[in-house]
Write a protein that holds these residues in place. Sequence first.
Motif, PDB file in Angstrom:
ATOM      1  N   ILE A 159     135.033  46.434  74.976  1.00  0.00           N
ATOM      2  CA  ILE A 159     134.243  46.068  73.793  1.00  0.00           C
ATOM      3  C   ILE A 159     132.877  45.537  74.220  1.00  0.00           C
ATOM      4  O   ILE A 159     131.843  45.935  73.673  1.00  0.00           O
ATOM      5  N   ASP A 160     132.861  44.645  75.213  1.00  0.00           N
ATOM      6  CA  ASP A 160     131.592  44.101  75.713  1.00  0.00           C
ATOM      7  C   ASP A 160     130.708  45.219  76.257  1.00  0.00           C
ATOM      8  O   ASP A 160     129.502  45.266  75.999  1.00  0.00           O
ATOM      9  N   TRP A 161     131.301  46.129  76.999  1.00  0.00           N
ATOM     10  CA  TRP A 161     130.556  47.261  77.559  1.00  0.00           C
ATOM     11  C   TRP A 161     129.942  48.110  76.441  1.00  0.00           C
ATOM     12  O   TRP A 161     128.767  48.471  76.495  1.00  0.00           O
ATOM     13  N   LEU A 162     130.743  48.422  75.406  1.00  0.00           N
ATOM     14  CA  LEU A 162     130.247  49.256  74.314  1.00  0.00           C
ATOM     15  C   LEU A 162     129.141  48.550  73.529  1.00  0.00           C
ATOM     16  O   LEU A 162     128.184  49.195  73.087  1.00  0.00           O
ATOM     17  N   GLN A 163     129.262  47.237  73.350  1.00  0.00           N
ATOM     18  CA  GLN A 163     128.192  46.487  72.693  1.00  0.00           C
ATOM     19  C   GLN A 163     126.903  46.582  73.509  1.00  0.00           C
ATOM     20  O   GLN A 163     125.824  46.845  72.976  1.00  0.00           O
ATOM     21  N   THR A 164     127.024  46.362  74.804  1.00  0.00           N
ATOM     22  CA  THR A 164     125.862  46.395  75.686  1.00  0.00           C
ATOM     23  C   THR A 164     125.266  47.793  75.741  1.00  0.00           C
ATOM     24  O   THR A 164     124.044  47.975  75.681  1.00  0.00           O
ATOM     25  N   ARG A 165     126.118  48.783  75.835  1.00  0.00           N
ATOM     26  CA  ARG A 165     125.655  50.178  75.900  1.00  0.00           C
ATOM     27  C   ARG A 165     124.930  50.580  74.618  1.00  0.00           C
ATOM     28  O   ARG A 165     123.907  51.262  74.655  1.00  0.00           O
ATOM     29  N   SER A 166     125.453  50.150  73.471  1.00  0.00           N
ATOM     30  CA  SER A 166     124.809  50.460  72.196  1.00  0.00           C
ATOM     31  C   SER A 166     123.410  49.856  72.123  1.00  0.00           C
ATOM     32  O   SER A 166     122.477  50.483  71.620  1.00  0.00           O
ATOM     33  N   GLU A 167     123.272  48.635  72.627  1.00  0.00           N
ATOM     34  CA  GLU A 167     121.946  48.010  72.642  1.00  0.00           C
ATOM     35  C   GLU A 167     120.998  48.760  73.585  1.00  0.00           C
ATOM     36  O   GLU A 167     119.817  48.912  73.285  1.00  0.00           O
ATOM     37  N   ALA A 168     121.517  49.217  74.704  1.00  0.00           N
ATOM     38  CA  ALA A 168     120.692  49.998  75.630  1.00  0.00           C
ATOM     39  C   ALA A 168     120.227  51.288  74.960  1.00  0.00           C
ATOM     40  O   ALA A 168     119.081  51.707  75.118  1.00  0.00           O
ATOM     41  N   GLU A 169     121.108  51.929  74.205  1.00  0.00           N
ATOM     42  CA  GLU A 169     120.739  53.157  73.494  1.00  0.00           C
ATOM     43  C   GLU A 169     119.675  52.899  72.437  1.00  0.00           C
ATOM     44  O   GLU A 169     118.827  53.742  72.169  1.00  0.00           O
ATOM     45  N   ASN A 209     128.143  51.316  68.725  1.00  0.00           N
ATOM     46  CA  ASN A 209     127.639  52.537  68.126  1.00  0.00           C
ATOM     47  C   ASN A 209     128.527  53.695  68.601  1.00  0.00           C
ATOM     48  O   ASN A 209     128.449  54.079  69.760  1.00  0.00           O
ATOM     49  N   PHE A 210     129.344  54.217  67.713  1.00  0.00           N
ATOM     50  CA  PHE A 210     130.214  55.332  68.077  1.00  0.00           C
ATOM     51  C   PHE A 210     129.510  56.642  67.758  1.00  0.00           C
ATOM     52  O   PHE A 210     129.094  56.878  66.635  1.00  0.00           O
ATOM     53  N   LYS A 211     129.382  57.485  68.764  1.00  0.00           N
ATOM     54  CA  LYS A 211     128.823  58.815  68.566  1.00  0.00           C
ATOM     55  C   LYS A 211     129.876  59.842  68.964  1.00  0.00           C
ATOM     56  O   LYS A 211     130.432  59.773  70.037  1.00  0.00           O
TER      57      LYS A 211
END
Length: 124
Positions: free
Chosen positions: A40-50, A121-123
């Motif tokens: 979850i933390d990774w996906l939050q961080t990754r979404s912000e990077a995107e 952010n789910f794509k």
Amino acid sequence: MKIIVFFIMAIPVTDSPNLNWDWTTEDTILQITYTGLSTIDWLQTRSEAERGWVNLNESNLFLNRKPNTSDTDIAFLLSSLSALGVSVLLPNPYRSFWLKEYIEWITLAIQNNHQLGARINFKF
């Protein structure tokens, strides 16, 4: 990192009856919980990077303030593998303590991310 080294070095090298090297059901549950929360933390961080880190900065000491998705992916993969490695190396009761503390820390990180506006952010 110093804390990890301390915990490993603090383990008595003798055959203490208080140390249990067997992996338990509780250990499995704790490790799965940690892995799920870390994801979850990774996906939050990754979404912000995107999104380009609009009004936010990364606070992870191993990443720069505005890491790209590749840096984020690598950092979280290495972090998860390192956490698993430490879990495997530690006997109980140290392993249980380590995993519970890591779960508490990652939960606080997720809550902080959410309060700052980080969303997954789910794509597809």
